[in-house]
Design a protein around this motif. Structure first.
Motif, PDB file in Angstrom:
ATOM      1  N   ARG A  37       1.689  -1.965  -7.884  1.00 18.46           N
ATOM      2  CA  ARG A  37       1.935  -2.267  -6.469  1.00 18.46           C
ATOM      3  C   ARG A  37       1.686  -3.741  -6.149  1.00 18.46           C
ATOM      4  NH1 ARG A  37       2.636   1.976  -3.077  1.00 18.46           N
ATOM      5  NH2 ARG A  37       2.189   4.065  -3.879  1.00 18.46           N
ATOM      6  N   ASP A  93       0.825  -1.204   0.000  1.00 21.39           N
ATOM      7  CA  ASP A  93       0.000   0.000   0.000  1.00 21.39           C
ATOM      8  C   ASP A  93       0.859   1.253   0.000  1.00 21.39           C
ATOM      9  OD1 ASP A  93       1.007   0.233   2.534  1.00 21.39           O
ATOM     10  OD2 ASP A  93      -0.855  -0.283   3.560  1.00 21.39           O
ATOM     11  N   GLU A  94       0.202   2.417   0.152  1.00 21.03           N
ATOM     12  CA  GLU A  94       0.906   3.700   0.073  1.00 21.03           C
ATOM     13  C   GLU A  94       1.913   3.887   1.195  1.00 21.03           C
ATOM     14  OE1 GLU A  94      -2.220   3.208  -0.065  1.00 21.03           O
ATOM     15  OE2 GLU A  94      -2.975   3.936  -1.990  1.00 21.03           O
ATOM     16  N   ASN A  95       1.734   3.149   2.309  1.00 25.92           N
ATOM     17  CA  ASN A  95       2.644   3.256   3.446  1.00 25.92           C
ATOM     18  C   ASN A  95       3.737   2.190   3.415  1.00 25.92           C
ATOM     19  OD1 ASN A  95       1.201   5.444   4.621  1.00 25.92           O
ATOM     20  ND2 ASN A  95      -0.330   3.988   5.359  1.00 25.92           N
ATOM     21  N   ALA A  96       3.902   1.548   2.250  1.00 29.61           N
ATOM     22  CA  ALA A  96       4.952   0.536   2.047  1.00 29.61           C
ATOM     23  C   ALA A  96       4.748  -0.689   2.921  1.00 29.61           C
ATOM     24  CB  ALA A  96       6.338   1.138   2.281  1.00 29.61           C
ATOM     25  N   ARG A  97       3.512  -0.983   3.285  1.00 30.93           N
ATOM     26  CA  ARG A  97       3.201  -2.174   4.063  1.00 30.93           C
ATOM     27  C   ARG A  97       2.611  -3.231   3.147  1.00 30.93           C
ATOM     28  NH1 ARG A  97      -0.251   0.546   8.832  1.00 30.93           N
ATOM     29  NH2 ARG A  97      -1.334   1.230   6.937  1.00 30.93           N
TER      30      ARG A  97
END
Length: 777
Positions: A767, A730-734
């Motif tokens: 992603r 996701d956008e938070n690199a998780r």
């Protein structure tokens, strides 16, 4: 066909039903946020040391004793193995404790193959089951000279470390050898061993590491035990009993006496009506004291210390004016602060003042006033009794705050509730119960906390004559209305007083709100209790006249409110005070307007644009108004006049100076809300979905697959309406694993139904780290 046993905690969790997982999340809510993606993630969280310690802190003594048995035995353990370490208990008792541990995921597996996670072993007590560490751990730290000294007394052949430790341990593992050594021990050795056979098999001894060169009849018992390896030194000033010696002393009861049931209550049982009646009396008194204390603070405005809090001198002054002791005053100060009724100002030299919430609280009925105080007491982080101790801690300072203060109050009240209706919760009973129900939370300082909590609960009316009142039960139960329970306990209010010839009025019971307002208007409270006494004085009558009543209205009010005829002396006093009242008058004015030209003053006094200011002429060249100077300046400018502002010395300044205003900072305690049913269902659903997605993933899937390969798989899934398992960043690199039913691919995005979120979502194709068809089992 039997299924293979679970090999890991995650595997075991995956085999549990949704009801078990829901109970687990409620019992250990710290592992629920953010919601775990799958059972592997949940198992990792359940194995975090701080989470395990928090769960162990809420386990009772019997369950911890059973856990000690599993830690002492083989791995995996069993219910029958633990049963063999205890006497006087049944298999069902041990199995019930294991079930409680399993419900917290502190152990996992079936009754014949119980596993204890590594984090639980690390978080357990240093002395498992009250036994010391194995001899191998203790003697391996001995230098060669000391271990050889022990070997000489045990008649062992010469050896160097670590072989020497192995020989000593082999000798101590033989129960008959240990029993022979104990039988030959000198007088007094039994007393030493008895002291070390309790919960802590360790003690202090000066020069413990200095073993005697010669052991004979004159050798002290503790030195004799050290020389023969029945005790081991740990550093220069501590000693410890090896586990092998403790097991021999205990015999068949490896885990010691079974702590199966909590200690019995020693308190008497009272009638519920007597308990609630005593609580209601305290309820009325504490609300009166709180209101009076805040009124005194309004007058005195005690300053805030530089280190925070209120000074000892100010507290003693308030206590003296309140007619109470400093201990009660400290408690009321902290409760008022926690309830948002008292706060410090933000001025350059801050003071303690009531907040605007205090004015609202004064207008509430007594049962709601008490509910505000009681709920604040239960939740506040401060321990007011610390300000009474020798540590020189100031009231209302941060030094009175303790982690777990609110939790301990709730535990004490829960014990009082569980003892039964009307059962007195004395300090000894509550202390014993807490030590059994929460043994890991019992600290040397908790006894004083328990005693102080019971004393404060009695003062507040949460308990009455030592037993929990109906209001106290409502305070513990979030589903009950505390104010309604307090109103039920209060006696019926009275609407009349009894006027006495000495100008006092006796209230034979709790006053109705209207009567209480009238009596506080025309009289002063002289004494409180079951029958309050009010005294009518010149000062109280002047207060009534200042409130807008005239002499006739005061006489009529007292005549209507009294069951007896007002004495003649009271009529004379009312007439005399009314005749003097208003002869000398003081008025208020916030701003003035002056001008040497009387014609200008005449014009402004009759100006229509200034009519709302209600200007009043005090002198030929001076007008007064109750409006603020800034308001007067703005109105004059709007009317086309250009005035100048002058200060209190008559010097013209550029503009009006705003007076300082104290804005109290209100701090409120927040009650932590438990997980709701819908929250738990959502978390369990996402857990199941994520686990299924991880399990259904194609083992041949390749991390970092090309975009063309990813698109090909996704297009096939869209056409065949197959679910896919995505490794998505996701956008938070998780990264997380998503189970998605794709509907279309458009503009570089995949649109599909996310089974965990239960809604259609959009996923950026770049992603997606890996994708595979999720085949259903």
């Amino acid at each position: 066909m039997t299924s293979r046993p679970p090999r890991t905690l995650a595997d075991w969790l995956n085999r549990q039903d949704d009801a078990f997982l829901a109970r687990l999340f409620r019992a250990r809510p710290d592992v629920a946020f953010p919601p775990p993606q799958d059972t592997s993630s949940l198992a990792s969280r359940l194995s975090v040391r701080i989470s395990v310690s928090r769960a162990l802190d809420d386990v009772d003594a019997w369950s911890l004793q059973v856990l000690d048995g599993l830690l002492l035995g083989a791995s995996p353990g069993s219910v029958d193995e633990v049963l063999g370490m205890l006497t006087g208990v049944s298999r069902e008792d041990v199995a019930a404790a294991v079930d409680r541990l399993r419900a917290l995921a502190l152990v996992w597996g079936e009754d014949d193959a119980l596993n204890v996670p590594a984090a639980v072993r690390e978080s357990a007590s240093r002395f498992i089951g009250g036994l010391g560490r194995p001899a191998a751990e203790l003697f391996v730290a001995y230098p060669s000279e000391d271990i050889r000294a022990v070997m000489r007394q045990l008649r062992l052949p010469y050896a160097t470390q670590p072989g020497a430790t192995a020989l000593v341990c082999e000798r101590l593992r033989t129960p008959s050898v240990v029993r022979e050594l104990l039988a030959s021990a000198p007088p007094g050795a039994d007393a030493v061993l008895d002291r070390l056979s309790g919960a802590i098999p360790a003690g202090e001894l000066s020069n413990a590491d200095q073993l005697p060169d010669v052991v004979d009849e004159s050798t002290p018992p503790v030195r004799w035990l050290l020389a023969h390896g029945l005790l081991a030194y740990v550093g220069p000033s501590h000693l410890e009993m090896p586990r092998e010696v403790g097991l021999v002393l205990r015999g068949d009861a490896t885990l010691g006496p079974a702590r199966l049931t909590p200690p019995a209550s020693r308190g008497e049982r009272l009638k519920k009506a007597d308990v609630d009646g005593a609580g209601a009396t305290h309820l009325q008194e504490v609300t009166r004291l709180a209101a009076e204390l805040l009124r005194l603070i309004t007058i005195d405005e005690p300053r805030v210390l530089r280190t925070g809090g209120m000074g000892t001198r100010e507290v003693r002054k308030l206590a003296k004016s309140l007619g109470s002791d400093t201990e009660t005053t400290h408690l009321l100060l902290h409760i008022a602060h926690a309830a948002g009724l008292l706060a410090n100002t933000s001025a350059y030299e801050p003071t303690w003042l009531p907040t605007p919430r205090y004015d609202e609280w004064l207008d509430e009925p007594v049962e709601r006033q008490w509910a505000t105080l009681a709920e604040a007491w239960l939740l506040m982080p401060a321990l007011s009794w610390l300000a009474d101790g020798p540590e020189a801690v100031h009231a209302l300072s941060e030094a009175t705050h303790r982690v777990g203060a609110s939790a301990m109050r709730r535990r004490v009240l829960e014990i009082a509730r569980d003892l039964g209706t009307g059962r007195v919760a004395d300090a000894a009973t509550v202390t014993d119960q807490i030590r059994w129900r929460w043994p890991r939370r019992s600290t040397p300082g908790s006894d004083a906390h328990i005693v102080a909590t019971l004393r404060e609960a009695e003062l507040l009316g949460v308990t009455g004559r030592g037993a929990l009142t109906g209001m106290g039960r409502a305070l513990l139960d979030d589903s009950l209305e505390v104010a309604a329970a307090a109103l039920t306990a209060l006696p019926e209010p009275v609407d009349n007083v009894i006027l006495q010839p000495d100008l006092t009025a006796i209230a034979p019971g709790r006053l109705s709100p209207g009567l209480a307002h009238d009596m506080h208007t025309v009289s002063d409270l002289e004494s409180s209790g079951g029958a309050a006494v009010f005294r009518i004085t010149e000062a109280s009558l002047r207060r009534a006249l200042d409130a807008g009543l005239d002499a006739g209205e005061i006489k009529r009010l007292l005549r209507e409110r009294s069951v007896t005829e007002p004495p003649q002396a009271l009529d004379y006093l009312i007439d005399d005070v009314a005749r003097k009242h208003g002869v000398l008058r003081v008025g208020g004015a916030s701003a003035y307007l002056r001008c040497d030209d009387e014609a200008t003053i005449d014009l402004l006094e009759s100006h229509r644009a200034l009519a709302h200011l209600r200007l009043r002429r005090l002198a030929p060249t001076v007008l007064l108004t109750t409006a603020e100077p800034t308001t007067l300046l703005a109105a004059l400018e709007d009317a086309g006049v250009s005035p100048s502002f002058e200060n209190d010395l008559g010097v013209i300044e550029a503009g009006a100076i705003q007076p300082p205003r104290a804005q109290p900072r209100i701090e409120r305690a927040v009650r932590r809300t438990p997980l709701s049913q819908s929250d738990v269902e959502t978390i369990v659903h996402r857990l199941r979905t994520g686990t299924q997605a991880a399990a259904a993933a194609d083992p041949e899937r390749s991390n970092g697959a090309s975009t063309s390969t990813t698109l090909a798989v996704l297009k096939d899934a869209v056409q065949s309406h197959d679910r896919v398992s995505l490794d998505y960043v996701d956008e938070n690199a998780r990264m997380s694993t998503r189970l998605v039913t794709p509907s279309r691919i458009e503009g570089g995005f995949l649109y599909g139904y996310d089974s965990a979120a239960r809604e259609v979502r959009r996923f950026a194709i770049h992603r997606i780290m890996a994708v595979s068809i999720a085949f259903s089992e």
